[in-house]
Design a protein around this motif. Structure first.
Motif, short mmCIF file in Angstrom:
data_model
loop_
_atom_site.label_atom_id
_atom_site.label_comp_id
_atom_site.label_asym_id
_atom_site.label_seq_id
_atom_site.Cartn_x
_atom_site.Cartn_y
_atom_site.Cartn_z
N VAL A 267 0.62 -0.79 0.30
CA VAL A 267 -0.30 0.39 0.02
C VAL A 267 0.61 1.21 0.04
CG1 VAL A 267 -1.99 1.57 1.34
CG2 VAL A 267 -1.90 -1.02 0.86
N TRP A 268 1.53 0.61 0.90
CA TRP A 268 2.76 2.47 0.91
C TRP A 268 3.28 2.78 -0.87
CZ3 TRP A 268 8.26 1.87 1.12
CH2 TRP A 268 8.92 3.64 0.96
N LEU A 269 4.07 1.62 -1.17
CA LEU A 269 4.47 1.51 -2.10
C LEU A 269 3.73 2.33 -3.61
CD1 LEU A 269 6.92 -1.54 -2.48
CD2 LEU A 269 7.02 0.73 -2.33
N GLU A 270 2.32 1.91 -3.34
CA GLU A 270 1.50 2.33 -4.36
C GLU A 270 1.61 3.66 -4.31
OE1 GLU A 270 -0.95 1.63 -7.39
OE2 GLU A 270 -0.52 -0.06 -6.02
N PHE A 271 1.02 4.20 -3.27
CA PHE A 271 0.97 5.67 -3.49
C PHE A 271 2.45 6.59 -3.23
CE2 PHE A 271 -3.26 3.52 -2.17
CZ PHE A 271 -3.76 4.77 -2.77
N LEU A 272 3.64 6.08 -3.51
CA LEU A 272 4.53 6.73 -3.88
C LEU A 272 5.17 7.88 -4.50
CD1 LEU A 272 7.42 4.13 -2.29
CD2 LEU A 272 7.27 6.79 -1.46
N PRO A 273 5.15 8.86 -4.70
CA PRO A 273 5.50 9.49 -6.21
C PRO A 273 7.11 8.83 -6.85
CG PRO A 273 6.14 10.85 -4.16
CD PRO A 273 5.90 9.25 -4.17
N PRO A 274 6.35 8.68 -8.03
CA PRO A 274 7.53 8.16 -9.35
C PRO A 274 8.72 8.21 -8.49
CG PRO A 274 5.45 9.22 -10.26
CD PRO A 274 5.12 9.88 -9.00
N GLU A 275 8.89 9.76 -8.45
CA GLU A 275 10.60 10.27 -8.14
C GLU A 275 10.96 9.19 -6.97
OE1 GLU A 275 8.67 13.01 -6.19
OE2 GLU A 275 8.60 12.27 -8.18
N GLN A 276 10.43 8.91 -5.90
CA GLN A 276 11.17 7.98 -4.45
C GLN A 276 10.22 7.33 -4.73
OE1 GLN A 276 8.63 9.92 -1.36
NE2 GLN A 276 9.88 11.58 -1.50
N LEU A 277 9.38 6.21 -5.60
CA LEU A 277 9.31 5.16 -6.18
C LEU A 277 10.84 3.66 -6.22
CD1 LEU A 277 7.35 2.34 -5.85
CD2 LEU A 277 6.54 3.10 -7.92
N GLU A 278 11.66 4.29 -7.70
CA GLU A 278 12.22 4.60 -8.59
C GLU A 278 13.99 4.31 -7.57
OE1 GLU A 278 13.34 7.30 -11.80
OE2 GLU A 278 11.35 6.68 -12.72
N SER A 279 13.47 5.10 -6.01
CA SER A 279 15.14 4.49 -5.44
C SER A 279 14.61 3.95 -4.29
CB SER A 279 15.28 6.33 -5.73
OG SER A 279 14.12 6.97 -4.81
N ALA A 280 13.62 3.78 -4.18
CA ALA A 280 13.57 2.34 -3.11
C ALA A 280 13.36 1.69 -2.67
CB ALA A 280 11.71 2.91 -3.04
N GLY A 281 14.37 1.22 -2.16
CA GLY A 281 15.12 -0.04 -1.90
C GLY A 281 14.36 -0.81 -0.87
N PHE A 282 15.80 -1.33 0.11
CA PHE A 282 15.35 -2.86 1.35
C PHE A 282 15.29 -1.37 2.58
CE2 PHE A 282 17.62 -5.54 -0.83
CZ PHE A 282 16.20 -6.49 -1.33
N LEU A 283 16.54 -0.13 2.41
CA LEU A 283 15.94 1.13 3.36
C LEU A 283 15.46 2.41 2.80
CD1 LEU A 283 16.62 1.39 6.54
CD2 LEU A 283 19.07 2.32 5.60
N PHE A 284 14.61 3.15 3.49
CA PHE A 284 14.14 4.19 2.12
C PHE A 284 14.74 5.33 3.03
CE2 PHE A 284 10.62 7.69 1.56
CZ PHE A 284 10.90 7.33 0.08
N ASN A 285 15.06 6.36 2.02
CA ASN A 285 15.40 7.43 2.64
C ASN A 285 16.82 7.34 2.82
OD1 ASN A 285 15.24 10.71 1.88
ND2 ASN A 285 14.28 10.75 3.82
N GLY A 286 17.92 7.02 2.65
CA GLY A 286 19.04 6.51 3.55
C GLY A 286 19.53 7.37 3.02
N GLY A 287 19.81 8.58 2.42
CA GLY A 287 20.39 9.54 2.06
C GLY A 287 20.04 11.05 2.69
N PHE A 288 18.78 10.80 3.63
CA PHE A 288 17.66 11.85 3.64
C PHE A 288 17.56 13.06 3.11
CE2 PHE A 288 20.38 9.29 6.84
CZ PHE A 288 18.83 9.10 7.86
N GLU A 289 17.44 13.31 2.03
CA GLU A 289 16.93 14.14 0.92
C GLU A 289 16.49 14.49 1.36
OE1 GLU A 289 19.73 15.84 -0.60
OE2 GLU A 289 21.41 14.36 1.13
N SER A 290 14.58 14.15 0.84
CA SER A 290 13.69 14.09 1.54
C SER A 290 12.92 14.20 2.85
CB SER A 290 11.97 13.00 0.67
OG SER A 290 12.82 11.77 0.83
N THR A 291 12.19 15.30 3.09
CA THR A 291 11.57 15.53 4.39
C THR A 291 10.74 13.65 4.86
OG1 THR A 291 11.39 17.86 4.00
CG2 THR A 291 9.91 16.86 6.21
#
Length: 442
Positions: A267-291
């Motif tokens: 469900v969470w992946l279904e509503f991610l913006p496309p640019e975040q979905l492309e970079s989503a890995g086993f750990l999300f937002n590991g670079g802390f670039e998005s709030t």
């Protein structure tokens, strides 16, 4: 005997003088009468709502007072007795007397919605279903603030499979009495799971009524299928009023609470913006670039005593951001930085970069634990001075059973209160989890 002298004096009194004296006196008397009428009627109107017996003493037959008195007498009694009144002559006389009061009020105030609603309740108590429906419908038509009538019409419309009417009355009920969500959500939840009715719910929610978020938060307790809210969210996704992030996060948290981890992640992946979905890995937002969004599958950054947790720009790296923890000269007490993950069984490596200075008995430490269970991997303890960025890594193994979801956590590795005295600051960046190749079988 007529005195001609007085007649002459009267004849000599100017007509304008008499007129100038009488006119103000007349207006003064009329004004006093009007003031009395306004004050008395306003006072009676006030008493009618608060003390109907007193209002009837001042103005017998006041329709508002009659209805309020009958309403108080009928609805102050025990609910079970109203729904199943005693079959006795005394009970029948009581209902008949209340009906006479209300009908007397209606004769003076034929558009009194409260009176129609009360007559509807009395008809229901007497078992007259047809008359009850007509009276409740009239009350709701005259005023959508007649909560009992509107709620009755909502239930009746649903029982009759009149789903557009059900949606209309549910909307009216929740707009006027949002605190009555527990009355509406079970019916709306059943409509959402009915193929013939769910379209009405979708149209209602697409209009973004003020109670929508509260309903979506309560929906989990009103459904039999955990997938139902997702269907509503998908129906709203491409409308002008898509689901709010907070609504989605609440639904994901509900699924996690019920241990539907994989479905929650989907469900969470279904509503991610496309640019975040492309970079989503086993750990999300590991670079802390998005709030951090507030989702369980994103970073949770709770504040605590003795520490400031922030995502800040790296001083030496322009626009790049990183996780920063700053400690004061006092005992540290905070829940830690966390993120929920859904790693399939297997071997993984957690890695990243850090720099800073931590002074104290114990330092900071990253760990991965099965959600609600034991640790399956942990980093070194970050303690001391590290003036330049350094890499770190640790291995972990997700077992094949009992570990469908995990928690990645950064916390102070203190074992006692005395080890919570920490000062300094530390940065973390470029965190990731990668799968490790399986060891070849021998």
């Amino acid at each position: 005997m007529h005195n001609p002298r007085f007649s002459r004096l009267d004849d000599q009194t100017p007509r304008g003088v008499r007129s100038n004296w009488l006119r103000p006196a007349s207006f003064a008397i009329l004004g006093l009468v009007l003031v009395w009428l306004i004050v008395s009627r306003s006072f009676v109107a006030y008493l009618a709502a608060t003390a109907p017996e007193a209002a009837l003493l001042l103005r017998p037959g006041d329709p508002t007072a009659l209805v309020v008195l009958a309403d108080q007498e009928f609805n102050a009694s025990d609910k079970d007795k109203r729904e199943k009144p005693e079959k006795s002559s005394a009970a029948a006389r009581s209902l008949s007397r209340l009906q006479e009061l209300v009908e007397t009020a209606l004769a003076a105030d034929p558009l009194n919605a409260r009176a129609y609603r009360l007559l509807g309740q009395l008809a229901e108590a007497e078992g007259d279903a047809s008359r009850t429906a007509k009276l409740m419908q009239t009350a709701a038509r005259l005023s959508l603030n007649e909560t009992i009538a509107v709620e009755w019409m909502m239930r009746k419309s649903f029982a009759n499979e009149d789903y557009p009417a059900t949606a209309f009355y549910a909307d009216a009920l929740l707009r006027t009495r949002p605190q009555l969500m527990d009355y509406a959500s079970p019916i709306l939840g059943r409509m959402a799971e009915n193929k013939d009715a769910k379209r009405e719910i979708e149209k209602l929610l697409a209009a973004n009524p003020p109670w929508r978020s509260r309903f979506l938060a309560a929906l989990g307790n009103a459904i039999a299928d955990a997938r139902t809210p997702l269907q509503l969210f998908l129906a709203l996704k491409d409308t002008s009023t898509p689901p709010a992030p907070a609504d989605l996060h609440a639904y994901v948290a509900f699924l996690i609470q019920h241990k539907l981890y994989e479905f929650a992640y989907y469900v969470w992946l279904e509503f991610l913006p496309p640019e975040q979905l492309e970079s989503a890995g086993f750990l999300f937002n590991g670079g802390f670039e998005s709030t951090p969004s507030g989702s369980p599958f994103d970073w949770k950054l709770p504040q605590g005593k003795g520490v400031i947790v922030d995502i800040a720009r790296r001083p030496e790296a322009g626009d790049n951001r990183a996780l920063l923890l700053e400690f004061g000269q006092e005992r540290v007490d905070f829940q830690g930085v966390t993120q929920t993950t859904v790693l399939p069984p297997g071997a993984y490596r957690f890695k990243g970069y850090f720099k800073g200075e931590i002074i104290g008995p114990r330092g900071m430490q990253w760990s991965i634990s099965c959600l609600g269970g034991a640790s399956i991997g942990a980093s070194q303890m970050f303690l001391g001075t590290y003036p330049v960025w350094r890499n770190f890594a640790f291995d972990l193994v997700v077992p094949s059973a009992g570990c469908r979801a995990q928690s990645a956590k950064l916390a102070l590795a203190a074992r006692s209160a005395s080890e919570q005295m920490v000062s300094g600051s530390i940065w973390f960046d470029e965190l990731s989890i990668s799968a490790q190749p399986a060891e070849p079988r021998k």
